[in-house]
Motif scaffolding. Structure first.
Motif, PDB file in Angstrom:
ATOM      1  N   THR A 248       0.645  -1.713   0.228  1.00  0.00           N
ATOM      2  CA  THR A 248      -0.011  -0.030  -0.104  1.00  0.00           C
ATOM      3  C   THR A 248       0.714   1.100  -0.138  1.00  0.00           C
ATOM      4  O   THR A 248       1.912   1.113   1.220  1.00  0.00           O
ATOM      5  CB  THR A 248      -0.716   0.350   0.871  1.00  0.00           C
ATOM      6  N   SER A 250      -0.449   4.139   1.049  1.00  0.00           N
ATOM      7  CA  SER A 250      -1.506   4.773   3.035  1.00  0.00           C
ATOM      8  C   SER A 250      -1.420   6.181   2.452  1.00  0.00           C
ATOM      9  O   SER A 250      -1.354   7.476   2.819  1.00  0.00           O
ATOM     10  CB  SER A 250      -0.662   5.125   3.714  1.00  0.00           C
ATOM     11  N   SER A 251      -1.920   6.890   0.775  1.00  0.00           N
ATOM     12  CA  SER A 251      -2.086   7.792   0.560  1.00  0.00           C
ATOM     13  C   SER A 251      -2.741   7.979  -0.880  1.00  0.00           C
ATOM     14  O   SER A 251      -2.596   6.945  -1.460  1.00  0.00           O
ATOM     15  CB  SER A 251      -0.922   8.803   0.262  1.00  0.00           C
ATOM     16  N   PRO A 252      -4.180   9.155  -0.840  1.00  0.00           N
ATOM     17  CA  PRO A 252      -4.687   9.067  -1.871  1.00  0.00           C
ATOM     18  C   PRO A 252      -3.954   9.781  -3.293  1.00  0.00           C
ATOM     19  O   PRO A 252      -3.066   9.967  -3.538  1.00  0.00           O
ATOM     20  CB  PRO A 252      -5.955   9.750  -1.868  1.00  0.00           C
ATOM     21  N   GLY A 257      -0.416   8.963  -3.701  1.00  0.00           N
ATOM     22  CA  GLY A 257      -0.273   7.458  -3.828  1.00  0.00           C
ATOM     23  C   GLY A 257      -0.258   7.113  -4.870  1.00  0.00           C
ATOM     24  O   GLY A 257      -0.657   6.058  -5.783  1.00  0.00           O
ATOM     25  N   SER A 455      -7.845   6.001  -0.385  1.00  0.00           N
ATOM     26  CA  SER A 455      -5.834   5.484  -1.191  1.00  0.00           C
ATOM     27  C   SER A 455      -5.859   5.280  -2.073  1.00  0.00           C
ATOM     28  O   SER A 455      -7.110   4.364  -2.816  1.00  0.00           O
ATOM     29  CB  SER A 455      -5.807   4.030   0.023  1.00  0.00           C
TER      30      SER A 455
END
Length: 526
Positions: A248, A250-252, A257, A455
Motif C-alpha cells: 500500500t 497509504s495515500s490518495p 499515492g 487510498s
C-alpha cells in the motif's frame, strides 16, 4: 390561510370562539331554531365537537357539557395469531383463485421487446404459496405456545431492534435453509472449491464444523476467466511486486499515492479499450458512487434502466440529478421518456437541461441480460445525449477479444461517452476504471472524491490486473487469454442448454456468463 394557520396551545377554545369575528361568521352560517336562538356545531382538529347556542360555545361532544380532554396516544395493539393466520389464508385463497382463472383464460400481459422468459406454471405457483403458508402457519402456532425471547427490556422510547415480521421470517423460514448460504470456503475460488462441511444440532440456530472437506464445482463465482488463482503468472508477478514495492501507499492518488505501476495500468487500459484516456480506482463499487456526483448536478437529466446496480443508483442519488427510470432494456420506452423530458424541461424551472445522460449496464448481474447497445447509441446520437455504460460483468468475459459489450456488438468505443468497469470479475483482482475522452478523465482527476480522499490501488493488485489483462490481449501467455474467453463462451451455452433440458427456468441472454436459475420451492433450495 385560516386552514393552514397553527394556533398556540395555550389559547383556550372559549377565547377563540367568543371573539367578534367568529361570532359574526357563526351567525351567518348557523340555522335559527324555533326558540329564536342559533344552534350549530363547530369541528376542531383534535376531533372534538363544540355546540353553540345563541352565539355561545361550550366545548365537548354535541349537546353535552363534558369538558374537553386532550387525547392520549396509546400503544397500538398487536395483531393476534388468529387474525394473522386468516390474513395469510385469505390472500392465499385469492391468489389460488386468480391462478386457476388465468390458467383457463391466459392474461396477455407480456410487454414488447422483453426477453423470452419462460413463465412459472400455475401448479408451481400454487405449491410455492402453499409451502410458504405452511411455514408461516407452523411458525405462528409454535410461537403462540412458545413465544420467542425477543422482548426488549428497559428500552422505552427507543426504536425496537426486532421488527415483527422480519424477525419472524428469519426465525421460521430463513433459519431452516441458511446452510445454503454463508458456507466456509477453504480454497481459491477457481473452477473447483473446497467447502468445510458443517451440521446443526439445534435446527439451524448454530453451525458446527465436522472437519471434513467437500470438493465442489464452483458455479457461483464471478471469477469468469479463472485468473483468481494461487499459482501461475498472475500469482508470481503479484508476489514479486509485493516484495519490491509493498502492499500500500497509504495515500490518495492526489497526494503521494500515484506510483509508476498505476500509470502503467492506465496505459494498458487505454490500449485494451481503444479510448483516449482512462483512470483507475481501488474499489469497483466506489467507482460509480464517487464519480457520478462529479459528472452530474441537480440541473442534469438521467435516464436509468430499472434494473441498474445499487452503486449506480446510489451515485445518481448523491448527484442530485433528476432521474427518469425506463423499462429494462427497452429502447422504445427510453426514447419516449427522454423525448418527454426534453420537451418539458426541468420540472421546477421548466428551463432546458444542462445535460442529459443515459445510464445502462453491459450485463445485468441479477437478470443475466445483455444491454441493447446499438439502439442506445442510436438514441444517444438522435437526441444529443451522453451514454454511460457499466461494464462490470461484461469486460473480459464478453466479445471475441474480451472487450465487453462494446466489443460484442462491434460498436466504436468513441460512441460510448463514458465506459466504466471493474477488475473484480474477469481479472481476479479489485478496483475499477472509467475510460473516455481526455477532457473527461482530466476533469475526474481533479474533482473525483475517489481520487482526493480514497487510498490508491494496492500495487500487487495493480500488477495482478496488468498480468491478466496482458494475457487477455495476447501480449503474454501464448494465446492463453483467447483460449479462456472461447472456453467461457462454450461453457455458458452448454450450461444453459443442459439446465433447460433438465426442466429449469433460466433467465438471461444465451451469451451472458451470468446464468440466473430460478428455484421456487423451499425444499428444492434446501
Amino acid at each position: 390561510m385560516v386552514a393552514h394557520t397553527e394556533l398556540p396551545a395555550q389559547v383556550p377554545h372559549e377565547k377563540i370562539l367568543n371573539n367578534k369575528h367568529f361570532e359574526r361568521c357563526n351567525n351567518e352560517k348557523t340555522p335559527v331554531n324555533s326558540a329564536g336562538g342559533t344552534k350549530g356545531k363547530v369541528h376542531h382538529q383534535n376531533g372534538t365537537t363544540i355546540s353553540t347556542q345563541n352565539g355561545y360555545a361550550s366545548p365537548g361532544y354535541e349537546n353535552s357539557n363534558v369538558p374537553n380532554k386532550k387525547k392520549i396516544h396509546q400503544k397500538e395493539e398487536e395483531c393476534s395469531i388468529f387474525v394473522a393466520f386468516f390474513t395469510f389464508l385469505s390472500y392465499g385463497v385469492l391468489l389460488l383463485v386468480g391462478h386457476i382463472k388465468e390458467f383457463f383464460s391466459r392474461a396477455t400481459t407480456k410487454e414488447k421487446n422483453r426477453e423470452d422468459i419462460e413463465e412459472c406454471s400455475p401448479f408451481t405457483n400454487f405449491t410455492i404459496y402453499l409451502s410458504y403458508g405452511v411455514l408461516f402457519f407452523v411458525g405462528y402456532v409454535k410461537e403462540f405456545f412458545y413465544p420467542p425471547s425477543t422482548k426488549e427490556k428497559n428500552r422505552e422510547g427507543y426504536v425496537p431492534l426486532y421488527i415483527g415480521f422480519e424477525s419472524f421470517y428469519t426465525r421460521n423460514v430463513y433459519r431452516r435453509i441458511q446452510d445454503c448460504w454463508n458456507r466456509t470456503i477453504c480454497s481459491v475460488p477457481g473452477a473447483e472449491i473446497d467447502l468445510m462441511e458443517r451440521y446443526t444440532p439445534d435446527y439451524g440456530w448454530t453451525m458446527k464444523l465436522t472437519g471434513k472437506i467437500i470438493k465442489c464445482i464452483n458455479a457461483g463465482s464471478y471469477n469468469y476467466l479463472g485468473f483468481a488463482e494461487n499459482k501461475g503468472p498472475c500469482h508470481d508477478a503479484a508476489e514479486h511486486t509485493t516484495k519490491e514495492v509493498g502492499i500500500t501507499t497509504s495515500s490518495p492518488r492526489m497526494e503521494l499515492g500515484t506510483l509508476e505501476i498505476h500509470r502503467e495500468l492506465e496505459q494498458l487500459v487505454i490500449e485494451f479499450l481503444g479510448v483516449e484516456d482512462a483512470i483507475t480506482f481501488g474499489m469497483g463499487f466506489a467507482t460509480n458512487v464517487l464519480n457520478l456526483p462529479s459528472l452530474l448536478d441537480p440541473s442534469c437529466l438521467v435516464l436509468s434502466d430499472e434494473f441498474n446496480h445499487a452503486s449506480l443508483i446510489l451515485g445518481l442519488r448523491l448527484s442530485g440529478a433528476t432521474v427518469k427510470v425506463f423499462r429494462h432494456n427497452n429502447s422504445e420506452d427510453l426514447e419516449k421518456k427522454l423525448r418527454e423530458a426534453l420537451i418539458c424541461g426541468h420540472p421546477r424551472t421548466h428551463r432546458p437541461w444542462k445535460k442529459a445522460i443515459i445510464v445502462v449496464e453491459g450485463i445485468y448481474s441479477m437478470e443475466g441480460s445483455i444491454c441493447d447497445l446499438p439502439n442506445f447509441v442510436r438514441i444517444k446520437k438522435k437526441y444529443k445525449t451522453y451514454l454511460y455504460v457499466d461494464e462490470a460483468h461484461s469486460i473480459g468475459a464478453l466479445g471475441p477479444n474480451g472487450g465487453g459489450v462494446v466489443d460484442y456488438y462491434g460498436v466504436d468505443p468513441k460512441e460510448v461517452d463514458i465506459q466504466m468497469g471493474t477488475f473484480t470479475k474477469s481479472f481476479g483482482a479489485a478496483g475499477g476504471y472509467i475510460a473516455g475522452s481526455k477532457d473527461l478523465i482530466n476533469h475526474l482527476r481533479v474533482t473525483s472524491h475517489a481520487q482526493i480522499y480514497a487510498s490508491s490501488m494496492s500495487p500487487p493488485v495493480a500488477q495482478q490486473i496488468i498480468t491478466s489483462m496482458s494475457i487477455i490481449m495476447g501480449k503474454k501467455g501464448s494465446g492463453e487469454g483467447r483460449r479462456r474467453i472461447q472456453q467461457l463462451s462454450r461453457n455458458v451455452k452448454y450450461f444453459r442448454q443442459r439446465l433447460r433440458q433438465m426442466g429449469f427456468i433460466v433467465y438471461g441472454h444465451d451469451d451472458s456468463p451470468v446464468v440466473p436459475m430460478i428455484l421456487y420451492l423451499i425444499p428444492k433450495i434446501s
